[in-house]
Design a protein around this motif. Sequence first.
Motif, short mmCIF file in Angstrom:
data_model
loop_
_atom_site.label_atom_id
_atom_site.label_comp_id
_atom_site.label_asym_id
_atom_site.label_seq_id
_atom_site.Cartn_x
_atom_site.Cartn_y
_atom_site.Cartn_z
N GLU A 160 7.54 12.91 28.46
CA GLU A 160 7.89 14.31 28.23
C GLU A 160 7.06 14.86 27.06
O GLU A 160 6.87 14.18 26.05
CB GLU A 160 9.37 14.46 27.90
CG GLU A 160 10.30 13.92 28.96
CD GLU A 160 10.26 14.74 30.24
OE1 GLU A 160 9.72 15.87 30.23
OE2 GLU A 160 10.77 14.25 31.27
N GLU A 169 8.32 24.63 19.44
CA GLU A 169 8.91 24.99 20.72
C GLU A 169 10.43 25.10 20.59
O GLU A 169 11.07 24.33 19.89
CB GLU A 169 8.56 23.91 21.75
CG GLU A 169 9.13 24.13 23.14
CD GLU A 169 8.78 23.00 24.10
OE1 GLU A 169 9.25 23.05 25.25
OE2 GLU A 169 8.04 22.08 23.70
N ARG A 222 13.34 24.76 28.25
CA ARG A 222 12.16 24.36 27.48
C ARG A 222 10.97 25.19 27.95
O ARG A 222 11.06 25.89 28.97
CB ARG A 222 11.88 22.86 27.65
CG ARG A 222 11.59 22.49 29.10
CD ARG A 222 11.57 21.00 29.38
NE ARG A 222 10.46 20.33 28.76
CZ ARG A 222 9.98 19.15 29.18
NH1 ARG A 222 10.56 18.53 30.21
NH2 ARG A 222 8.98 18.58 28.59
N ALA A 223 9.86 25.12 27.23
CA ALA A 223 8.70 25.93 27.57
C ALA A 223 8.02 25.46 28.84
O ALA A 223 7.49 26.26 29.62
CB ALA A 223 7.71 25.93 26.40
N GLN A 224 8.03 24.14 29.08
CA GLN A 224 7.36 23.60 30.26
C GLN A 224 7.99 22.26 30.63
O GLN A 224 8.69 21.66 29.83
CB GLN A 224 5.87 23.39 29.98
CG GLN A 224 5.60 22.44 28.83
CD GLN A 224 4.13 22.31 28.50
OE1 GLN A 224 3.27 22.82 29.23
NE2 GLN A 224 3.81 21.62 27.42
N GLY A 225 7.72 21.82 31.86
CA GLY A 225 8.22 20.53 32.29
C GLY A 225 9.48 20.63 33.14
O GLY A 225 10.08 21.69 33.30
N GLU A 276 6.13 20.46 22.05
CA GLU A 276 5.26 20.96 21.00
C GLU A 276 6.06 21.36 19.78
O GLU A 276 7.16 21.91 19.90
CB GLU A 276 4.47 22.18 21.51
CG GLU A 276 3.59 21.91 22.72
CD GLU A 276 2.44 20.96 22.42
OE1 GLU A 276 2.05 20.86 21.23
OE2 GLU A 276 1.95 20.30 23.36
#
Length: 233
Positions: free
Chosen positions: A157, A163, A130-133, A160
């Motif tokens: 969580e 994403e 994923r893009a972030q996290g 976007e």
Amino acid sequence: MDGNESSVIYERIAQPERRWALFHKMFEGLKPLSLESGTGSSVDLRIRSLEVDDELLILDGVFPSSEDERIMVRFMEGENRGFFRCRSEWKDGNVRLLLKNEDVFLEQKRKDFRLVIPENYPARFEITMRAQGILPVQSRVLDLNITGVSLEVDAKEVFEVGEILEGGLQLGSRPLVNLAGEVRFHAKRSEAGKMQIGLRFKHTLRSSEANLMELIAYFHSDLFQLRRGGSSF
């Protein structure tokens, strides 16, 4: 997942006599089979002969594949599509499809807009990119079709729209299918601390369409057993 997207339902042809009657009909009608390998090779070949006792289809032509690979084979039965997976070999100048212990699936006339997963059926999607996290992220599958999936995730969580996510889908005890997709929406769930996200699959990123189609077909077999009171999954 958009409500107007249809998902084709496939029936597993369990009776051997029905399976071979289907292949005899294609043989007599000179209908070709479409063979696809995992490397992207594809060719249409006609059935040369059938060896029912040995569960073999003999095809005219050449098809490059490894004998260890289970290729995808598609066919048409009238206006309905069908498919199966099997191993192939090159022998005596012909392609031989080895059908022993392989399932054959045929499209049903009925269509469903989405495949709702029963709460007591084990279905999960583990997000691994994923893009972030933090990763991985575990999610429950709410509904599914060949083009996308709706997932229930923890509300903390953040995803976007647009994403790209990647991960593995598992239904019942069937082998995991690796998928990639684009987030199309996110919304709060009525359950406290839960959120729903919709993912549109990008099958070209993982060459996943054939694997997902097979998994969904097996899901319907499991669902039939569930409705009869069984729990083979």
